[in-house]
Design a protein around this motif. Structure first.
Motif, PDB file in Angstrom:
ATOM      1  N   GLN A 103       5.486  24.894 -37.615  1.00 13.87           N
ATOM      2  CA  GLN A 103       5.244  26.419 -37.911  1.00 13.87           C
ATOM      3  C   GLN A 103       5.286  26.737 -36.370  1.00 13.87           C
ATOM      4  OE1 GLN A 103       2.957  27.983 -40.746  1.00 13.87           O
ATOM      5  NE2 GLN A 103       3.026  29.784 -40.023  1.00 13.87           N
ATOM      6  N   VAL A 104       6.146  27.760 -36.214  1.00 16.05           N
ATOM      7  CA  VAL A 104       6.289  28.414 -35.029  1.00 16.05           C
ATOM      8  C   VAL A 104       5.064  29.573 -34.774  1.00 16.05           C
ATOM      9  CG1 VAL A 104       7.573  29.677 -33.432  1.00 16.05           C
ATOM     10  CG2 VAL A 104       8.533  28.045 -34.813  1.00 16.05           C
ATOM     11  N   GLN A 105       4.301  29.570 -33.570  1.00 17.23           N
ATOM     12  CA  GLN A 105       3.260  30.519 -33.398  1.00 17.23           C
ATOM     13  C   GLN A 105       3.886  31.219 -32.050  1.00 17.23           C
ATOM     14  OE1 GLN A 105      -0.519  28.752 -34.077  1.00 17.23           O
ATOM     15  NE2 GLN A 105      -0.734  30.061 -35.714  1.00 17.23           N
ATOM     16  N   LEU A 106       3.570  32.373 -31.911  1.00 16.30           N
ATOM     17  CA  LEU A 106       3.611  33.095 -30.598  1.00 16.30           C
ATOM     18  C   LEU A 106       2.584  33.903 -30.594  1.00 16.30           C
ATOM     19  CD1 LEU A 106       7.472  34.545 -31.060  1.00 16.30           C
ATOM     20  CD2 LEU A 106       6.487  32.190 -29.883  1.00 16.30           C
ATOM     21  N   VAL A 107       1.912  33.760 -29.285  1.00 10.82           N
ATOM     22  CA  VAL A 107       0.746  34.561 -28.887  1.00 10.82           C
ATOM     23  C   VAL A 107       0.649  35.098 -27.801  1.00 10.82           C
ATOM     24  CG1 VAL A 107      -1.881  33.906 -28.534  1.00 10.82           C
ATOM     25  CG2 VAL A 107      -0.855  32.638 -30.053  1.00 10.82           C
ATOM     26  N   GLU A 108       0.688  36.456 -27.693  1.00  8.29           N
ATOM     27  CA  GLU A 108       0.744  37.307 -26.652  1.00  8.29           C
ATOM     28  C   GLU A 108      -0.479  37.364 -26.128  1.00  8.29           C
ATOM     29  OE1 GLU A 108       3.520  39.104 -29.715  1.00  8.29           O
ATOM     30  OE2 GLU A 108       1.545  38.185 -29.742  1.00  8.29           O
ATOM     31  N   SER A 109      -0.826  37.593 -24.665  1.00  9.05           N
ATOM     32  CA  SER A 109      -1.865  37.787 -24.152  1.00  9.05           C
ATOM     33  C   SER A 109      -1.675  38.957 -23.005  1.00  9.05           C
ATOM     34  CB  SER A 109      -2.789  36.546 -23.582  1.00  9.05           C
ATOM     35  OG  SER A 109      -1.993  36.011 -22.794  1.00  9.05           O
ATOM     36  N   GLY A 110      -2.805  39.477 -22.033  1.00 11.24           N
ATOM     37  CA  GLY A 110      -2.624  40.061 -20.847  1.00 11.24           C
ATOM     38  C   GLY A 110      -2.515  41.523 -21.046  1.00 11.24           C
ATOM     39  N   GLY A 111      -2.589  42.155 -22.353  1.00 13.80           N
ATOM     40  CA  GLY A 111      -2.875  43.526 -22.459  1.00 13.80           C
ATOM     41  C   GLY A 111      -4.124  44.076 -22.098  1.00 13.80           C
ATOM     42  N   GLY A 112      -4.148  45.497 -21.992  1.00 12.12           N
ATOM     43  CA  GLY A 112      -5.551  46.069 -21.551  1.00 12.12           C
ATOM     44  C   GLY A 112      -5.340  47.436 -21.194  1.00 12.12           C
ATOM     45  N   LEU A 113      -6.571  48.007 -20.646  1.00 10.96           N
ATOM     46  CA  LEU A 113      -6.082  49.241 -20.132  1.00 10.96           C
ATOM     47  C   LEU A 113      -5.979  49.605 -18.848  1.00 10.96           C
ATOM     48  CD1 LEU A 113      -6.860  52.509 -20.763  1.00 10.96           C
ATOM     49  CD2 LEU A 113      -9.390  51.691 -20.435  1.00 10.96           C
ATOM     50  N   VAL A 114      -5.094  50.393 -18.332  1.00 11.86           N
ATOM     51  CA  VAL A 114      -4.741  50.593 -16.968  1.00 11.86           C
ATOM     52  C   VAL A 114      -4.416  52.219 -16.708  1.00 11.86           C
ATOM     53  CG1 VAL A 114      -2.339  50.115 -17.452  1.00 11.86           C
ATOM     54  CG2 VAL A 114      -3.409  49.630 -15.162  1.00 11.86           C
ATOM     55  N   HIS A 115      -4.579  52.489 -15.459  1.00 12.29           N
ATOM     56  CA  HIS A 115      -4.319  53.821 -14.957  1.00 12.29           C
ATOM     57  C   HIS A 115      -2.841  53.959 -14.943  1.00 12.29           C
ATOM     58  CE1 HIS A 115      -8.264  55.334 -14.785  1.00 12.29           C
ATOM     59  NE2 HIS A 115      -8.785  54.311 -13.889  1.00 12.29           N
TER      60      HIS A 115
END
Length: 127
Positions: free
Chosen positions: A1-13
């Motif tokens: 089973q293929v899994q892709l996990v994103e990270s690094g998002g957030g709030l920025v000006h």
């Protein structure tokens, strides 16, 4: 089973930077093409950037060209999206996706070319 996990998002000006990561498991990315898409509230999912399996070719949406950079580290099975000079209109959920297909930009930028997707990471840019 293929899994892709994103990270690094957030709030920025506005004017700030973020670096998104997409880690894959269940599939060695070496032979697969990768892309980032995004979806803002009430809008369709749109293409952001794509990179060929060997990193030799990249495509970008006109709206992000010159500000975003897609890259990959096949040894780490990870794809990145470096986002600079962020604007409020970049606010969206960002998704990574993987595909066996590569071709002209109209093909690569279509959601139908991709068979596995991550769950997304929220990017919010304040004005």
């Amino acid at each position: 089973q293929v899994q892709l996990v994103e990270s690094g998002g957030g709030l920025v000006h506005a004017g700030g930077s973020l670096r998104l990561s997409c880690a894959a498991s269940g599939r060695t990315l070496t032979s697969y093409n990768m892309a980032w898409f995004r979806q803002a509230p009430g809008k369709e999912r749109e293409f952001v950037a794509a990179i060929r399996w060997n990193g030799g070719t990249t495509y970008y949406a006109d709206s992000v060209k010159g500000r975003f950079t897609i890259s990959r580290d096949n040894a780490k099975n990870t794809v990145y999206l470096q986002m600079n000079s962020l604007k409020p209109e970049d606010t969206a959920v960002y998704y990574c996706a993987t595909s066996q297909y590569w071709g002209v930009p109209t093909v690569v930028s279509g959601t139908g070319a991709y068979d596995y997707w991550g769950q997304g990471t929220q990017v919010t840019v304040s004005s």
